[in-house]
Design a protein around this motif. Structure first.
Motif, short mmCIF file in Angstrom:
data_model
loop_
_atom_site.label_atom_id
_atom_site.label_comp_id
_atom_site.label_asym_id
_atom_site.label_seq_id
_atom_site.Cartn_x
_atom_site.Cartn_y
_atom_site.Cartn_z
N LEU A 18 89.92 66.26 63.90
CA LEU A 18 90.94 66.18 62.86
C LEU A 18 91.72 67.48 62.74
O LEU A 18 91.17 68.56 62.97
CB LEU A 18 90.29 65.88 61.51
CG LEU A 18 89.54 64.55 61.35
CD1 LEU A 18 88.89 64.50 59.99
CD2 LEU A 18 90.50 63.39 61.53
N SER A 21 92.77 70.95 57.06
CA SER A 21 93.52 71.08 55.81
C SER A 21 93.03 72.33 55.11
O SER A 21 91.92 72.36 54.57
CB SER A 21 93.31 69.84 54.94
OG SER A 21 94.03 69.93 53.74
N ASN A 396 86.84 70.66 53.22
CA ASN A 396 88.02 69.86 52.92
C ASN A 396 88.36 68.90 54.05
O ASN A 396 88.87 67.80 53.83
CB ASN A 396 89.20 70.79 52.64
CG ASN A 396 90.29 70.11 51.84
OD1 ASN A 396 90.04 69.20 51.06
ND2 ASN A 396 91.52 70.55 52.03
N THR A 397 88.06 69.31 55.28
CA THR A 397 88.42 68.51 56.46
C THR A 397 87.29 67.58 56.89
O THR A 397 87.50 66.38 57.12
CB THR A 397 88.80 69.44 57.63
OG1 THR A 397 89.85 70.31 57.22
CG2 THR A 397 89.25 68.63 58.83
N LYS A 399 84.76 66.31 55.38
CA LYS A 399 84.28 65.25 54.48
C LYS A 399 84.83 63.88 54.89
O LYS A 399 84.26 62.84 54.52
CB LYS A 399 84.64 65.56 53.03
CG LYS A 399 86.14 65.62 52.75
CD LYS A 399 86.42 66.09 51.33
CE LYS A 399 87.91 66.15 51.05
NZ LYS A 399 88.20 66.71 49.70
N TYR A 400 85.91 63.87 55.67
CA TYR A 400 86.48 62.60 56.15
C TYR A 400 85.47 61.81 56.99
O TYR A 400 85.46 60.59 56.98
CB TYR A 400 87.74 62.89 56.98
CG TYR A 400 88.31 61.68 57.67
CD1 TYR A 400 89.15 60.81 56.99
CD2 TYR A 400 88.00 61.39 59.00
CE1 TYR A 400 89.67 59.68 57.62
CE2 TYR A 400 88.51 60.26 59.63
CZ TYR A 400 89.34 59.42 58.94
OH TYR A 400 89.85 58.31 59.55
N PHE A 401 84.62 62.53 57.73
CA PHE A 401 83.68 61.85 58.62
C PHE A 401 82.53 61.19 57.87
O PHE A 401 81.90 60.27 58.38
CB PHE A 401 83.10 62.85 59.63
CG PHE A 401 84.09 63.33 60.66
CD1 PHE A 401 84.36 62.57 61.79
CD2 PHE A 401 84.75 64.54 60.50
CE1 PHE A 401 85.26 63.01 62.74
CE2 PHE A 401 85.65 64.98 61.45
CZ PHE A 401 85.92 64.21 62.58
N ARG A 404 82.06 57.14 56.96
CA ARG A 404 82.89 56.33 57.84
C ARG A 404 82.26 56.12 59.21
O ARG A 404 82.51 55.12 59.88
CB ARG A 404 84.26 57.00 58.03
CG ARG A 404 85.20 56.88 56.85
CD ARG A 404 86.56 57.46 57.22
NE ARG A 404 87.56 57.18 56.19
CZ ARG A 404 87.83 57.96 55.17
NH1 ARG A 404 87.13 59.08 55.01
NH2 ARG A 404 88.76 57.65 54.30
N THR A 418 86.62 69.61 65.78
CA THR A 418 87.42 69.93 64.60
C THR A 418 87.16 71.35 64.14
O THR A 418 88.09 72.12 63.85
CB THR A 418 87.09 68.94 63.46
OG1 THR A 418 87.42 67.62 63.87
CG2 THR A 418 87.87 69.29 62.21
#
Length: 495
Positions: A18, A21, A396-397, A399-401, A404, A418
């Protein structure tokens, strides 16, 4: 579920690294007083967002109290095209004296008042203050004050608390206390004011209320500033840093103050105040901390918001003097300024034209690199703030994983890639010297992986501030040999 019968269907199912951010570490949190402020615009104990250049908001805050000068001090350092700082303002009631105001600034965790109100800013304002100051109320502390008074015998017949009178103590003044009575006996002595300057143990004389009370010798020592002592929990929750003003002008007093602090989120307490002009042109003394925080904001913004750089050796603007002047030399380790820096403090020094070892040829220059923690590996403020930036950006970045994806080879590589790309970007920008990322099998046992717990390692080295150059100066005797050889050669050619 209905399947497509005829047509073209695209399903994006690849797992990729990713784009990061970035976290923001340059927003300022200021807690203080403004008695004439608009109660609607700045309600008590409520965080309010503003940018430092907002003239309307500054007018609503008024000109009285510590907050207007805090904003001015921060804004005055924003030069070279920098226009404003993002700020969270918490206004508290001004007490009848400094002690009451300090209590209001310290506030209550349970009620979310004072410094604790800053914790509401991320959710309420979508901004997290990470450069914190409470100017005007961090220098107060009790040097050689009465810390406690033991009760040797509580006595009998105490229907009311006896009065307690302090005397002696080698010139100390100001101590006061009251007795707590339970069951006809004195059970505790509560210190109301530790006082100051007790070079010997004072005498306490109880009067009235009962008989038989025997008090032990009062314990004399330094009593820390309540805000400085109580703010660390707020700093930890916000990943923030605090910039206090210490007591100015007295070396021994400042050193005693410094000894009451231990936190790598409390940074270089200032030894000086600054002198500015007010709206009437009068010269007035104000805290240095807002100017220092403004220098941090400016330095961060000059480097894309990345907090890996120190504002040390940077001019401080919008001041006309420092109080008191601090002797400083780049060559003399025995100057007061060098001693304060050696004890992790901060100073602002006036430059001197024509003096090579002075801090500058002119103007007023800030120096301060250290926090007040115990670990020398994390001693420099820019290093700790830089690591905060890396870790918060990863949070911040990455946590998307979570949730999911499952723990599969492709997912692990996507997470590591990443992290690696962001760290490489920081290295390319010379924010860090080098880094490593990877998996350590010993930290990923089967039972943890089955629980969904994956451990990934990264190492990085932030660049330390250059504080001292040691240059070895020696004579060069071979140059004389060369001189003689050249002369001999020329004489031979002439012959």
């Amino acid at each position: 579920m209905t399947e497509l019968v005829v047509g073209v269907q695209h399903i994006r199912d690849e797992v990729e690294a990713l784009p990061t951010s970035s976290a923001e570490l340059s927003a300022v949190g200021a807690v203080g007083t403004a008695p004439n402020a608009s109660a609607m615009a700045f309600p008590l104990n409520v965080p309010v967002y503003m940018i430092s250049s907002n003239e309307t908001m500054r007018a609503l805050l008024g000109t009285v109290g510590t907050l207007p000068d805090a904003i001015r001090g921060v804004a005055g350092q924003l030069t070279n095209g920098l226009s404003a700082a993002r700020m969270v303002i918490v206004r508290v009631a001004e007490g009848a004296n400094a002690q009451e105001t300090i209590a209001n600034i310290l506030g209550s965790e349970a009620l979310g008042t004072g410094i604790w109100a800053l914790l509401d800013a991320p959710n309420d304002l979508s901004v997290t203050p990470r450069l914190i100051l409470t100017p005007g109320y961090t220098s107060q502390f009790h040097w050689r004050g009465v810390v406690s008074v033991p009760v040797t015998s509580g006595g009998t017949g105490y229907t009311v608390a006896p009065t307690l009178a302090f005397s002696g103590g080698g010139g100390g003044t100001g101590a006061s206390a009251h007795a707590v009575v339970s069951g006809g006996a004195v059970t505790e002595i509560v210190i109301d004011n530790p006082g100051e300057g007790y070079t010997t143990v004072p005498t306490i004389t109880p009067t009235g209320g009962g008989t038989g009370l025997v008090l032990g010798a009062p314990v004399v020592g330094s009593v820390a500033n309540p805000i400085v002592a109580g703010i660390n929990a707020v700093l930890e929750r916000l990943d923030a840093h605090f910039f206090p003003d210490g007591p100015v002008g007295n070396r021994e007093r400042w050193l005693a103050y410094r000894e009451t602090i231990q936190s790598d989120r409390i940074n270089h307490p200032m030894f000086v105040d600054v002198v500015v002009t007010d709206s009437a042109g009068n010269y007035v003394t104000r805290p240095a901390s807002p100017r220092v925080v403004g220098a941090y904001v400016a330095t961060d913004q000059e480097h894309g918001g990345r907090p890996f750089h120190s504002p040390s050796n940077r001019p401080i603007y919008d001041i006309v003097g420092v109080s008191p002047p601090v002797p400083f030399s780049y060559r003399d380790p025995n100057t007061l300024g060098q001693e304060i820096l050696g004890a992790n403090g901060g100073i602002i020094v006036k430059g001197e034209t024509g003096v090579e070892a002075s801090v500058a040829d002119g103007g007023f220059v800030f120096w301060g690199t250290d926090n007040c923690g115990e670990n020398d590996n994390w001693r420099m403020t820019n290093v700790v703030r830089g690591r905060d930036y890396i870790e918060l950006t990863q949070l911040n970045t990455l946590k998307y994983f979570l949730g999911r994806y499952r723990i599969l080879t492709a997912v692990v590589f996507a997470v590591i890639d990443t992290m690696r790309k962001h760290l490489q970007w920081l290295k390319d920008n010379e924010d860090i010297l080098d880094f490593r990322t990877g998996i350590e099998p010993s930290k990923n046992p089967v039972e943890q992986l089955r629980l969904g717990n994956l451990a990934i390692m990264f190492r990085a080295e932030e660049a330390p501030v250059l504080k001292k150059l040691t240059i070895y100066s020696r004579r060069m005797p071979s140059a004389l040999d060369t001189l003689i050889a050249n002369v001999a050669t020329q004489l031979g050619n002439a012959a």
